[in-house]
Each structure stands twice: as structure tokens, then as C-alpha cells.
Scaffold this active site. Sequence first.
Site, PDB file in Angstrom:
ATOM      1  N   ARG A   1      56.981   1.610  33.526  1.00 42.98           N
ATOM      2  CA  ARG A   1      57.640   2.730  32.868  1.00 42.98           C
ATOM      3  C   ARG A   1      56.988   3.046  31.526  1.00 42.98           C
ATOM      4  NH1 ARG A   1      62.234   3.445  30.028  1.00 42.98           N
ATOM      5  NH2 ARG A   1      62.137   1.229  29.532  1.00 42.98           N
TER       6      ARG A   1
ATOM      7  N   THR B   1      57.968 -16.811  40.054  1.00 41.99           N
ATOM      8  CA  THR B   1      59.411 -17.017  40.171  1.00 41.99           C
ATOM      9  C   THR B   1      60.142 -16.368  39.001  1.00 41.99           C
ATOM     10  OG1 THR B   1      61.161 -18.661  40.507  1.00 41.99           O
ATOM     11  CG2 THR B   1      59.490 -19.211  38.884  1.00 41.99           C
ATOM     12  N   HIS B   2      61.409 -16.002  39.248  1.00 38.87           N
ATOM     13  CA  HIS B   2      62.318 -15.592  38.171  1.00 38.87           C
ATOM     14  C   HIS B   2      63.440 -16.624  38.005  1.00 38.87           C
ATOM     15  CE1 HIS B   2      60.379 -11.831  37.586  1.00 38.87           C
ATOM     16  NE2 HIS B   2      60.914 -11.181  38.597  1.00 38.87           N
TER      17      HIS B   2
ATOM     18  N   LYS C   1      61.509  -8.443  34.595  1.00 38.24           N
ATOM     19  CA  LYS C   1      61.047  -7.366  33.710  1.00 38.24           C
ATOM     20  C   LYS C   1      60.582  -7.864  32.337  1.00 38.24           C
ATOM     21  CE  LYS C   1      60.728  -4.085  35.250  1.00 38.24           C
ATOM     22  NZ  LYS C   1      59.585  -3.711  36.154  1.00 38.24           N
TER      23      LYS C   1
ATOM     24  N   GLY D   1      57.259  -8.874  31.901  1.00 36.97           N
ATOM     25  CA  GLY D   1      55.799  -8.872  31.884  1.00 36.97           C
ATOM     26  C   GLY D   1      55.188  -9.695  32.999  1.00 36.97           C
ATOM     27  N   THR D   2      55.942  -9.908  34.058  1.00 35.10           N
ATOM     28  CA  THR D   2      55.489 -10.754  35.170  1.00 35.10           C
ATOM     29  C   THR D   2      54.222 -10.220  35.816  1.00 35.10           C
ATOM     30  OG1 THR D   2      57.878 -10.777  35.653  1.00 35.10           O
ATOM     31  CG2 THR D   2      56.441 -12.111  37.073  1.00 35.10           C
TER      32      THR D   2
END
Length: 304
Positions: free
Chosen positions: A266, A116-117, A56, A58-59
Site C-alpha cells: 500500500r 511464520t506469524h 504486516k 515487513g515480512t
Amino acid sequence: MPLEKLKDLHLDEQNMQPETREVNGILMSKMMSENWDKIWNFQAKPDDLLIATYAKAGTTWTQEIVDMIQNDGDVQKCQRANTYDRHPFIEWTLPPPLNSGLDLANKMPSPRTLKTHLPVQMLPPSFWKENSKIIYVARNAKDCLVSYYYFSRMNKMLPDPGTLGEYIETFKAGKVLWGSWYDHVKGWWDVKDKHRILYLFYEDMKEDPKREIKKIVKFLEKDISEEVLNKIIHHTSFDVMKQNPMANYTTLPSSIMDHSISPFMRKGMPGDWKNYFTVAQSEDFDEDYRKKMAGSTITFRTEI
């Protein structure tokens, strides 16, 4: 099988909530942990581009910007498939017959753009060995937390976050998928000058998208006209992307992502955390933040 086909599987929503396991102290879904050896041994290539972020941060936005740059602003080409299929999420593991990130990445022709995260210490070592380019995007902790909380509420493939108050404590403790935000942003910051890494800030991208997109263009060694640049700025603006089904995950069934609880995209505004944190929660968070970020040269803006 593409993600859009999920609705045909009649999945039991109760079974979608994942069990979690720790791998080297980092919380992951059970399926990711069981697939960890394959993830760790993933073979990167010299011409791979990796977009790395904490969740969360800005990927998807960065993915869309990169795709538009790579396709010279051709909107139609960027509508060829959803984000998940265009840019494989290397560690994300799904039950068969669905495509996991590794499956998609290994089938994809070069040059590949991957996502990736993973925290820096968990990145498959082949990315360092092959000297692949990496774009890292960091977002301030409070906005990241609020966005991750609402994402966890609507995404049935993530653990139940509980109340916001409970989630603030979980987030501070790093007991969320992909681990501690603090360690993540600091870890990638510490290696940014040792490898081909472009380290960007979400708040800077919101403040001046043209300036930041130009940095990405230069990093990718591309040459685009002012007209194409302006087209990219428009197409990747929050309001346009929110209406783009190839980027906003609305093609997924509500048994996976329930947009009636919270849309995937959102608000996207720096400083939105102030609408959710109480004064006491904010002060407590700030005190903990100062301890965890002590000694780091990285600085964040919590509003613009």
C-alpha cells in the site's frame, strides 16, 4: 496446486471468509486450528532460516531481501516463483487441492527459508531444539494496525475488520489472527539473546536499508560485494517490489485478494497512521499502549 490456480476453482467468495477459533488463547483460522497438532510437531532443521513477524510488519520485504542475499543478487533466480512458494508459510492452512504451508515446507529441499506469524510461545519446539536461525522484524503498533486493517479488507481469507474505529478496539484487545501485537513483539524480544535471533525494526530498515541489510548479510554468514549490496537495495525498494508480481501477490485472483480495495503493498511509510487515526483515537491508543508495554525495554518509533 499453486495459489495462482485458485482462479480456476471458481471459489465462492462468501465461503472464503474464514471461521476463527482460539488455540491456547490465540485467534487462528478454523483450518489452522484443526491442523494445529501437525503445525506444532513440524520438524525444523539446523540449516533452516525462519523469518518471523507479526502480520504486516515487513515480512514480504524481508523475505525478498533474504532471497536476494542467498542468491547473490540474481534477480532472475528470485523471480523463480511467488513468495508463498519460495518461503513456505508454515502455519497457513488452505483447503485441498491447494498447498498449505506445511506441505510446501516438507517437500522443500534444504536449506529452507520459512515464514511464520506465530507468537513465540506457539513456535514449533523443533526450531529451538535444532537451533535454527530466526530473523524477527517488528513494526510500530499504529502503522501495523492500519496496514493490517487495509490488508484484512482486501484479503478475502481474513476476517472482515469492520470500520477502522471498530478494528482499533479489536486490535487493542488482541482479537485478530495471531493474537496480540503487544505480546508478540515483547515475547520475541525477551528471547532474542537466548537463541540465534536477529531482531530488526521496520523503521530502521526504512531509514537506512543499507545498514540493516548488512546486518542480515552478517547474520546469514554471507559475503557480498558492494555492487551486489546496492543491487539488493534497489531490487527490494518499495517502488520496485510494488511492481514485482512474484512479491506483490497480484497473480492471485480478485476473489482472494482484491487489489482494487487496497493493494497488497500500500504505502510502506512509517508515520502513515497519522492519516487515519483521529486525535482522540490516537490519545486513547497511546494510553492503552503505555499500560500494555509497561516494564518492557523495547522501544518503537512511530515516524522517522
